[in-house]
Write an enzyme that holds these catalytic residues in place. Structure first.
Site, PDB file in Angstrom:
ATOM      1  CG  PHE A 166      -1.634  -1.702   1.390  1.00 39.85           C
ATOM      2  CD1 PHE A 166      -2.327  -1.988   0.138  1.00 39.85           C
ATOM      3  CD2 PHE A 166      -1.396  -2.421   2.619  1.00 39.85           C
ATOM      4  CE1 PHE A 166      -2.723  -3.166   1.072  1.00 39.85           C
ATOM      5  CE2 PHE A 166      -1.896  -2.697   2.710  1.00 39.85           C
ATOM      6  CZ  PHE A 166      -2.810  -3.517   2.109  1.00 39.85           C
ATOM      7  CG  ASP A 168       1.160   3.958   3.133  1.00 32.80           C
ATOM      8  OD1 ASP A 168       3.462   4.058   3.478  1.00 32.80           O
ATOM      9  OD2 ASP A 168       1.385   3.620   4.944  1.00 32.80           O
ATOM     10  CG  ASP A 235       1.876  -2.822   3.978  1.00 32.33           C
ATOM     11  OD1 ASP A 235       1.531  -1.607   2.385  1.00 32.33           O
ATOM     12  OD2 ASP A 235       1.672  -2.898   4.132  1.00 32.33           O
ATOM     13  CD1 TRP A 239       2.189   2.175   8.182  1.00 30.17           C
ATOM     14  CD2 TRP A 239       0.751   0.032   9.026  1.00 30.17           C
ATOM     15  NE1 TRP A 239       1.206   2.622   9.152  1.00 30.17           N
ATOM     16  CE2 TRP A 239       0.327   1.276   9.602  1.00 30.17           C
ATOM     17  CE3 TRP A 239       0.627  -0.655  10.315  1.00 30.17           C
ATOM     18  CZ2 TRP A 239      -0.612   1.637  10.479  1.00 30.17           C
ATOM     19  CZ3 TRP A 239      -0.525  -0.901  11.058  1.00 30.17           C
ATOM     20  CH2 TRP A 239      -1.051   0.783  11.177  1.00 30.17           C
TER      21      TRP A 239
END
Length: 260
Positions: A166, A168, A235, A239
């Site tokens: 993802f 970001d 991910d 994160w």
């Protein structure tokens, strides 16, 4: 509603007050999820499309109560628009289960269905003459639903290996901190100084694209030893590590938008 949590310069970070407890000091997303979960437990009809579509600013403040001593949640108007858009999608599809059924149990099809039902979830960048559909929020939603299904002992969705990490602002931050992603010196200096990058600017698009590529290379490097590794696991690990290291990492790039 799950996007762009970093505070404006000089502002205190937002956190939620949920059943008397402060939630989300280190991760505002957890505060949002806890707030919405508490609202549902207390009788808020969160699956009712008519109810969501008619919400106003005061309703959003009630759903996401700010803890004492904490700053405002950024982009409140955009979050309210997202909630109302979700309500309209529920109206068209007969509620959450109807919307999810439009994906026919396949991760990629459900990402496409979510974006079609809620155009505010579309997330595409132009770079070098190519269109890059990152679709961070739609992919994250599908991944979380899949994880819940697996945790309940069910099979989950097919096609999960087709999703990417993802893209970001946390992942490129930890990849830079670990030496897996390098930025040009002038770009790194601008980010460190807190200079915002415009949405769809070449630098912003390139950082997100490089994040996906770097994560794919990590997956490829890990799979000979850990065959079960995929982009979603990488991910999650990256994160979490970014949140844990916090200020020890280089600054993250700032692009105020609803995409991530």
């Amino acid at each position: 509603m799950n996007f762009s949590y970093y505070p404006e310069p000089g502002c205190v970070r937002w956190a939620a007050l949920v059943d008397g407890e402060v939630v989300g000091r280190d991760d505002e997303a957890l505060g949002v999820m806890a707030s919405l979960g508490a609202a549902a437990r207390h009788g808020e009809p969160m699956a009712d499309g008519d109810h969501l579509a008619e919400m106003g600013a005061a309703d959003l403040e009630r759903l996401l109560p700010t803890a004492p001593g904490h700053g405002p949640l950024p982009m409140a108007a955009e979050r309210l628009r997202g909630l109302k858009e979700l309500g309209r999608a529920y109206q068209r599809h007969g509620g959450p289960l109807g919307l999810l059924a439009s994906g026919r149990g396949d991760a990629v099809l459900l990402v496409d269905a979510l974006v079609k039902a809620m155009p505010g979830w579309e997330d595409v960048r132009s770079l070098g003459g190519r269109q890059l559909p990152f679709r961070k929020r739609a992919q994250l939603c599908v991944a979380m639903l899949h994880a819940r299904e697996r945790a309940a002992g069910r099979a989950g969705m097919t096609g999960m290996s087709q999703l990417t990490v993802f893209a970001d602002y946390r992942l490129p931050q930890i990849l830079r901190g670990e030496g897996a992603l390098l930025l040009a010196g002038d770009l790194a200096a601008r980010i460190q100084a807190g200079e915002p990058l415009a949405r769809n600017a070449p630098d912003e698009a390139a950082i997100r694209a490089a994040t996906v590529v770097a994560a794919d290379e990590l997956v490829a490097a890990l799979r000979p030893r850990f065959p079960f590794v995929d982009a979603l696991l990488v991910d999650n690990l990256l994160w979490r590590r970014a949140v844990e290291q916090g200020d020890a990492l280089p600054a993250f790039h700032r692009t105020r938008c609803t995409d991530y």
